[in-house]
Write a protein that holds these residues in place. Structure first.
Motif, mmCIF file in Angstrom:
data_model
loop_
_atom_site.group_PDB
_atom_site.id
_atom_site.type_symbol
_atom_site.label_atom_id
_atom_site.label_comp_id
_atom_site.label_asym_id
_atom_site.label_seq_id
_atom_site.Cartn_x
_atom_site.Cartn_y
_atom_site.Cartn_z
ATOM 1 N N ASP A 55 0.826 -1.209 0.000
ATOM 2 C CA ASP A 55 0.000 0.000 0.000
ATOM 3 C C ASP A 55 0.860 1.259 0.000
ATOM 4 O O ASP A 55 0.516 2.268 -0.628
ATOM 5 N N ALA A 56 2.008 1.181 0.689
ATOM 6 C CA ALA A 56 2.902 2.339 0.785
ATOM 7 C C ALA A 56 3.836 2.461 -0.414
ATOM 8 O O ALA A 56 4.600 3.423 -0.514
ATOM 9 N N GLY A 57 3.800 1.484 -1.323
ATOM 10 C CA GLY A 57 4.648 1.533 -2.504
ATOM 11 C C GLY A 57 6.070 1.062 -2.267
ATOM 12 O O GLY A 57 6.941 1.250 -3.125
ATOM 13 N N GLU A 58 6.320 0.423 -1.125
ATOM 14 C CA GLU A 58 7.671 -0.056 -0.820
ATOM 15 C C GLU A 58 8.019 -1.310 -1.614
ATOM 16 O O GLU A 58 9.186 -1.558 -1.918
ATOM 17 N N VAL A 59 7.010 -2.121 -1.911
ATOM 18 C CA VAL A 59 7.188 -3.331 -2.716
ATOM 19 C C VAL A 59 6.035 -3.415 -3.700
ATOM 20 O O VAL A 59 5.015 -2.732 -3.556
ATOM 21 N N CYS A 60 6.195 -4.285 -4.689
ATOM 22 C CA CYS A 60 5.167 -4.415 -5.728
ATOM 23 C C CYS A 60 4.045 -5.361 -5.313
ATOM 24 O O CYS A 60 2.883 -5.146 -5.652
ATOM 25 N N ALA A 61 4.403 -6.431 -4.583
ATOM 26 C CA ALA A 61 3.427 -7.459 -4.242
ATOM 27 C C ALA A 61 3.710 -8.004 -2.851
ATOM 28 O O ALA A 61 4.744 -7.710 -2.244
ATOM 29 N N CYS A 62 2.779 -8.811 -2.360
ATOM 30 C CA CYS A 62 2.965 -9.400 -1.030
ATOM 31 C C CYS A 62 2.159 -10.680 -0.915
ATOM 32 O O CYS A 62 1.209 -10.907 -1.666
ATOM 33 N N ILE A 63 2.562 -11.524 0.022
ATOM 34 C CA ILE A 63 1.720 -12.637 0.451
ATOM 35 C C ILE A 63 1.000 -12.148 1.694
ATOM 36 O O ILE A 63 1.630 -11.757 2.679
ATOM 37 N N THR A 64 -0.318 -12.154 1.644
ATOM 38 C CA THR A 64 -1.076 -11.603 2.762
ATOM 39 C C THR A 64 -2.393 -12.342 2.926
ATOM 40 O O THR A 64 -2.719 -13.250 2.152
ATOM 41 N N THR A 65 -3.144 -11.947 3.940
ATOM 42 C CA THR A 65 -4.429 -12.575 4.232
ATOM 43 C C THR A 65 -5.572 -11.742 3.664
ATOM 44 O O THR A 65 -5.403 -10.566 3.332
ATOM 45 N N GLU A 66 -6.734 -12.351 3.594
ATOM 46 C CA GLU A 66 -7.914 -11.640 3.100
ATOM 47 C C GLU A 66 -8.253 -10.414 3.953
ATOM 48 O O GLU A 66 -8.530 -9.344 3.393
ATOM 49 N N PRO A 67 -8.232 -10.510 5.305
ATOM 50 C CA PRO A 67 -8.520 -9.303 6.094
ATOM 51 C C PRO A 67 -7.540 -8.163 5.816
ATOM 52 O O PRO A 67 -7.941 -7.001 5.707
ATOM 53 N N ALA A 68 -6.250 -8.480 5.691
ATOM 54 C CA ALA A 68 -5.251 -7.441 5.420
ATOM 55 C C ALA A 68 -5.407 -6.897 4.002
ATOM 56 O O ALA A 68 -5.193 -5.708 3.752
ATOM 57 N N ARG A 69 -5.771 -7.765 3.063
ATOM 58 C CA ARG A 69 -6.006 -7.312 1.682
ATOM 59 C C ARG A 69 -7.132 -6.285 1.652
ATOM 60 O O ARG A 69 -7.020 -5.236 1.004
ATOM 61 N N ARG A 70 -8.224 -6.593 2.367
ATOM 62 C CA ARG A 70 -9.355 -5.656 2.406
ATOM 63 C C ARG A 70 -8.961 -4.350 3.081
ATOM 64 O O ARG A 70 -9.317 -3.269 2.609
ATOM 65 N N LYS A 71 -8.244 -4.458 4.190
ATOM 66 C CA LYS A 71 -7.867 -3.268 4.957
ATOM 67 C C LYS A 71 -7.059 -2.294 4.115
ATOM 68 O O LYS A 71 -7.252 -1.072 4.196
ATOM 69 N N HIS A 72 -6.157 -2.820 3.286
ATOM 70 C CA HIS A 72 -5.275 -1.959 2.487
ATOM 71 C C HIS A 72 -5.734 -1.837 1.036
ATOM 72 O O HIS A 72 -5.004 -1.303 0.197
ATOM 73 N N LYS A 73 -6.938 -2.350 0.749
ATOM 74 C CA LYS A 73 -7.567 -2.199 -0.565
ATOM 75 C C LYS A 73 -6.678 -2.718 -1.696
ATOM 76 O O LYS A 73 -6.468 -2.043 -2.708
ATOM 77 N N LEU A 74 -6.175 -3.943 -1.499
ATOM 78 C CA LEU A 74 -5.347 -4.591 -2.512
ATOM 79 C C LEU A 74 -6.191 -5.574 -3.316
ATOM 80 O O LEU A 74 -7.376 -5.758 -3.041
ATOM 81 N N ALA A 75 -5.572 -6.205 -4.301
ATOM 82 C CA ALA A 75 -6.264 -7.193 -5.135
ATOM 83 C C ALA A 75 -5.409 -8.454 -5.227
ATOM 84 O O ALA A 75 -4.199 -8.377 -5.477
ATOM 85 N N PHE A 76 -6.026 -9.604 -5.023
ATOM 86 C CA PHE A 76 -5.309 -10.864 -5.183
ATOM 87 C C PHE A 76 -5.083 -11.137 -6.670
ATOM 88 O O PHE A 76 -5.980 -10.926 -7.495
ATOM 89 N N ILE A 77 -3.900 -11.646 -7.004
ATOM 90 C CA ILE A 77 -3.598 -12.000 -8.395
ATOM 91 C C ILE A 77 -3.333 -13.498 -8.529
ATOM 92 O O ILE A 77 -2.953 -13.968 -9.606
ATOM 93 N N THR A 78 -3.516 -14.241 -7.447
ATOM 94 C CA THR A 78 -3.346 -15.693 -7.472
ATOM 95 C C THR A 78 -4.548 -16.338 -6.809
ATOM 96 O O THR A 78 -5.374 -15.658 -6.186
#
Length: 219
Positions: free
Chosen positions: A172-195
């Motif tokens: 979310d902060a732009g420090e990295v391009c992608a991450c392995i994360t959980t659904e709650p954290a994905r929602r919190k930071h408004k990310l999108a799963f690509i796998t």
């Protein structure tokens, strides 16, 4: 494709619960003597936080949840009686220090399915193709071998994060391009799963202070 061990974890979880219907029954006794305070590793969005909320839902009401930077910090809450219970994933490499402790004692253990794990990026970002950075907590790092091809892995630079929630924050902060994360954290930071995502059945241990009143009630 994921290995067979991930094929039907919910079925194995259901079987365990049928055989052990009340692994958290001790919480009922705690509730009779006041609200249960639970401490574990945070921040919000981690599997530990989800597991702590799970046992909290077994108690009467909505017990206070203390989310700390580490399990060790959470253990100090219990030792100092700021919390009644410490919840730790048995997959944690340092869990032995809680089992072998003068301050803590195991109260119970229970299985809990983690929230869905997956690789996530910012919603406004394109799927990475060239060399890119991926943040992950060490525990689920090996899953990248199931999510990426050999060629993609050669373009991957893995950055260690203190938690799956922190990994999402780094994206979310732009420090990295992608991450392995959980659904709650994905929602919190408004990310999108690509796998594809996977849930993992994990055993969790619950510790209380060695001089906790729960042991006095049973004498």
């Amino acid at each position: 494709m994921f290995p067979e061990m991930y094929s039907d974890p919910q079925a194995r979880y259901s079987i365990w619960m049928e055989r052990n219907p009340q692994p958290l029954g001790f919480l009922t006794s705690l509730c009779e003597h006041g609200r249960v305070r639970i401490s574990t590793r945070g921040p919000d969005g981690t599997s530990s936080a989800a597991a702590a909320r799970h046992i909290g839902s077994s108690a009467d009401g909505d017990p206070p949840l203390l989310l700390r930077d580490s399990y060790e910090d959470a253990a100090e809450d219990v030792a100092a009686h700021r919390a009644d219970c410490l919840v730790v994933a048995n997959a944690y490499a340092g869990i032995n220090r809680f089992y072998i402790s003068k301050k803590l004692v195991l109260a119970t253990a229970f299985p809990f399915m983690t929230p869905p794990y997956g690789v996530a990026i910012r919603r406004d970002a394109k799927r990475p193709e060239n060399t890119f950075k991926l943040a992950t907590h060490p525990a689920p790092r090996h899953l990248i071998n199931d999510w990426f091809t050999v060629q993609q892995l050669s373009n991957l630079v893995v950055i260690e994060a203190s938690s799956t929630s922190t990994a999402a924050k780094m994206v979310d902060a732009g420090e990295v391009c992608a991450c392995i994360t959980t659904e709650p954290a994905r929602r919190k930071h408004k990310l999108a799963f690509i796998t594809q995502t996977v849930r993992i059945p994990i055993l969790w241990s619950v510790f209380v202070s060695t001089n906790h009143k729960i042991f006095l009630w049973s004498t």
